[in-house]
Design a protein around this motif. Structure first.
Motif, PDB file in Angstrom:
ATOM      1  N   ASP A 432      36.467  32.802  36.574  1.00 36.16           N
ATOM      2  CA  ASP A 432      36.434  31.685  37.524  1.00 36.16           C
ATOM      3  C   ASP A 432      35.143  30.878  37.440  1.00 36.16           C
ATOM      4  O   ASP A 432      34.947  29.927  38.201  1.00 36.16           O
ATOM      5  CB  ASP A 432      36.657  32.180  38.951  1.00 36.16           C
ATOM      6  N   ASP A 488      34.344  24.535  42.184  1.00 30.68           N
ATOM      7  CA  ASP A 488      35.662  24.719  42.791  1.00 30.68           C
ATOM      8  C   ASP A 488      35.868  26.180  43.184  1.00 30.68           C
ATOM      9  O   ASP A 488      36.339  26.489  44.292  1.00 30.68           O
ATOM     10  CB  ASP A 488      36.733  24.269  41.804  1.00 30.68           C
ATOM     11  N   SER A 489      35.486  27.076  42.290  1.00 33.26           N
ATOM     12  CA  SER A 489      35.613  28.511  42.580  1.00 33.26           C
ATOM     13  C   SER A 489      34.672  28.925  43.702  1.00 33.26           C
ATOM     14  O   SER A 489      35.022  29.770  44.540  1.00 33.26           O
ATOM     15  CB  SER A 489      35.306  29.326  41.324  1.00 33.26           C
ATOM     16  N   ARG A 491      33.625  27.165  46.310  1.00 32.05           N
ATOM     17  CA  ARG A 491      34.159  26.780  47.622  1.00 32.05           C
ATOM     18  C   ARG A 491      35.305  27.688  48.037  1.00 32.05           C
ATOM     19  O   ARG A 491      35.405  28.092  49.205  1.00 32.05           O
ATOM     20  CB  ARG A 491      34.595  25.311  47.589  1.00 32.05           C
ATOM     21  N   ARG A 492      36.183  28.025  47.108  1.00 36.22           N
ATOM     22  CA  ARG A 492      37.312  28.903  47.437  1.00 36.22           C
ATOM     23  C   ARG A 492      36.834  30.314  47.784  1.00 36.22           C
ATOM     24  O   ARG A 492      37.368  30.949  48.703  1.00 36.22           O
ATOM     25  CB  ARG A 492      38.285  28.963  46.265  1.00 36.22           C
ATOM     26  N   TRP A 495      33.546  29.786  51.130  1.00 41.34           N
ATOM     27  CA  TRP A 495      33.669  29.030  52.374  1.00 41.34           C
ATOM     28  C   TRP A 495      34.510  29.800  53.389  1.00 41.34           C
ATOM     29  O   TRP A 495      35.617  30.224  53.101  1.00 41.34           O
ATOM     30  CB  TRP A 495      34.287  27.660  52.114  1.00 41.34           C
TER      31      TRP A 495
END
Length: 662
Positions: A432, A488-489, A491-492, A495
């Motif tokens: 990721d 992107d990874s 934030r997933r 967060w």
């Protein structure tokens, strides 16, 4: 007028809890409490760095000071002995010299003023710059013509600075002279000589010197000190005597010449640039006559030390803290922007970066150099990523593209390759695009407290600040495609919500959502993987839950693992180390993030100054005078603790103070 002045007026407290520090640019130092009572094993007249900046040896721990007046002599009892030193034995103090102490000052020297039955005695301590030499000068000023005998008794341990001396096994060789004495034991030697008076040989041992802070820290707390004799000055009017202390052969030194040289070197090093360019902000005019900035710049200079470069030429490094830390990779890279870049010391910054860059191994820079062998040790996940950040800050502020391209960029590329492909301790990039690291037995992030096999803040897996640093490094180095995947990874994975901010660690599908300050780096670094709304939410969470007048809490008070006190034996302290205890260096990242999300508005600058002010104002009365401590206790009154002079605490305060024009 000195930078720091205190009227003690004969009192022991609260000054017994305040320390002073003088350094010599080699890693050597002198330190004690303001009354002169040693409360640590690290207190002494000269702790010499035999392999700069490490290999440190405590030579002379203290000097006993006795005044005899009007014909009385130390060797002819019953004499009225007026002792103006202070020592602790068990739970008692003897003698009580603090009763004569009226004033203490600190700047380029430490200076004490005593009033002793009509005789004024001024004591001054100086460390010679870039030499393992200390000097103690006593000036005697009787109120009238009268016979005065000043007896000065050096107490010697001549030991590794972490150890304690015991009379058992000691084999001191004493070689006296008219005004000097050489003392040796187990391959170590200290020379003492004076410019006046005489030396009287009379060997003795004093047993059970008590060090109260060692008691509090759950460590061995007493030692035996050797006294080879005494230096004697006799006078009927004003007179002075200077005792020089060195691990090298005695040579001619002049007090005023050495002090002038020290002042010139330190003043040049502490001259701040007129303009500062913060990342992402307008140029700021530096207030060069600011007392706060002068104090911080002088404090910063204590940590900048000599170290030979790998090719044998002269170089520079940064000590993590006094009295016990050496030059650590993580601390160095975090401290470098504040200590060297914000002060315009680009040549020394270049030397520091190239030293560590030379030692890149399997994509890692050393976390520390051994105290005894100087060999590098590799056991951290974040130091190498902080190295990339520091290298790019060096380029941005110094504009030295040649050094960056030829020496630093190859090291940065080696770090990224090592992390992408995998290196020691399970450090590697997963599919990721995020970095994972460690296992149950390792502590690789800055929250690394471990005692007797117990890790008090286990953070193996994907740690939030490591991946914020990784994303920042990828963006700095133009790895935009990988950076986008990483963001992107990120934030997933991390967060949680606007009210809980970011998870601290993600590991094997589980998220540790403890509210810790590590998430602030996802905002404070030049490149953030978060959107603007998320950045603002993280800053507000940290402000609400973790901000104090002296730094950030390492765990929210509402957490069941929160510890409010930092005291006791090692295991007890380590349990609290990152579970509530306040770290001042984190305030720099918080203020950087706060200013960023508020676009450095006028109101945000004013607020940031107000938040930073208490930490700087405390430099004249907390722990080590003129310095900022490693940590503070998490409950009021926020007692300073840990290492009394810490590089990254000072560095981040200085970096932000310069940016804010304080």
């Amino acid at each position: 007028m000195s930078l720091y002045e205190i009227e003690t007026n004969g009192r022991l407290e609260p000054y017994l809890s305040q320390e002073y520090l003088l350094t010599n640019g080699l890693g050597g130092f002198a330190s004690s409490t303001i009354p002169g009572c040693n409360t640590r094993r690290y207190h002494g007249i000269l702790c010499a760095a035999t392999m700069p900046p490490v290999g440190r040896v405590m030579t002379v721990n203290r000097i006993g000071e006795i005044l005899c007046l009007d014909g009385e002599e130390l060797d002819k009892p019953p004499a009225n002995l007026l002792e103006f030193s202070v020592n602790q034995f068990g739970d008692r103090f003897h003698p009580h010299g603090e009763q004569y102490l009226r004033r203490f000052e600190l700047e380029d020297t430490a200076r004490w003023e005593y009033e002793i039955e009509g005789v004024k005695v001024i004591k001054e301590l100086q460390l010679v710059w870039m030499k393992n030499v200390a000097a103690v000068r006593y000036t005697v000023k009787p109120d009238r013509e009268r016979r005065v005998q000043l007896n000065l008794l050096p107490f010697i341990s001549l030991r590794d600075f972490h150890a304690l001396r015991r009379v058992t096994g000691a084999r001191f060789d004493v070689r006296p002279g008219e005004r000097q004495v050489c003392v040796s034991d187990d391959g170590r030697t200290v020379n003492l000589w004076s410019d006046a008076g005489r030396f009287v040989q009379k060997a003795d041992w004093w047993y059970g010197q008590k060090y109260a802070i060692e008691t509090e820290r759950g460590q061995d707390d007493s030692e035996d000190l050797f006294q080879p004799g005494r230096f004697v000055l006799e006078t009927a009017g004003p007179a002075s005597i200077t005792i020089w202390v060195s691990i090298d052969t005695p040579q001619e030194h002049d007090w005023n010449t050495e002090l002038k040289r020290r002042r010139e070197v330190v003043a040049a090093a502490c001259t701040l640039p007129e303009n500062v360019q913060p990342a992402g902000g307008p140029s700021i005019v530096c207030t060069t006559d600011s007392i706060a900035l002068k104090r911080l710049a002088r404090a910063a200079n204590d940590f900048v030390v000599y170290r030979k470069l790998p090719d044998g030429t002269d170089g520079t490094s940064i000590l993590a803290g006094y009295p016990w830390f050496a030059d650590w990779g993580r601390d160095t890279m975090i401290s470098l922007p504040g200590l060297l870049l914000s002060t315009g010391r680009f040549q020394q910054a270049r030397q520091v970066l190239t030293v560590f860059g030379h030692y890149v191994s399997e994509g890692m820079i050393p976390n520390r150099f051994d105290d005894y062998s100087n060999e590098p040790h590799y056991n951290t996940v974040d130091a190498s990523l902080w190295f990339i950040h520091a290298a790019y800050e060096y380029l941005r502020l110094s504009h030295d593209a040649h050094t960056f391209e030829e020496l630093l960029l190859p090291a940065c590329r080696a770090v990224v390759k090592g992390y992408r492909d995998g290196t020691r301790f399970g450090i590697k990039m997963e599919a990721d695009g995020l970095i994972t690291q460690g296992n149950a037995s390792t502590q690789l992030t800055w929250m690394d407290a471990k005692c007797d096999g117990i890790a008090f803040t286990p953070r193996q897996g994907k740690a939030v600040e490591i991946n914020a640093l990784w994303y920042n490094a990828l963006r700095l180095m133009g790895e935009d495609e990988l950076a986008a995947r990483s963001a992107d990874s990120f934030r997933r994975a991390f967060w949680v919500s606007p009210f809980r901010g970011l998870a601290d660690v993600v590991h094997e599908g589980r998220r540790d959502t403890s509210v810790r300050p590590n998430q602030i780096f996802a905002v404070s670094l030049p490149h953030s993987p978060l959107d603007e709304t998320q950045q603002a939410a993280v800053v507000e969470l940290v402000r609400r839950e973790l901000l104090t007048p002296v730094g950030l809490l390492t765990l929210a008070r509402s957490d069941p693992n929160f510890h409010g006190r930092f005291t006791g034996p090692p295991a007890q302290r380590d349990e609290a180390y990152h579970n509530g205890t306040i770290w001042p260096w984190l305030l720099g990242a918080f203020l950087e993030a706060y200013l960023k999300v508020n676009r450095r508005s006028r109101d945000s600058v004013i607020q940031a100054k107000q938040w930073l002010a208490p930490l700087i104002e405390g430099m004249d009365h907390v722990a080590c005078m003129g310095q900022i401590s490693e940590v503070y206790e998490a409950t009021e009154p926020y007692r300073a603790a840990g290492c009394p002079a810490q590089a990254w605490s000072v560095a981040e305060a200085l970096r932000l103070a310069v940016q804010l024009g304080m």
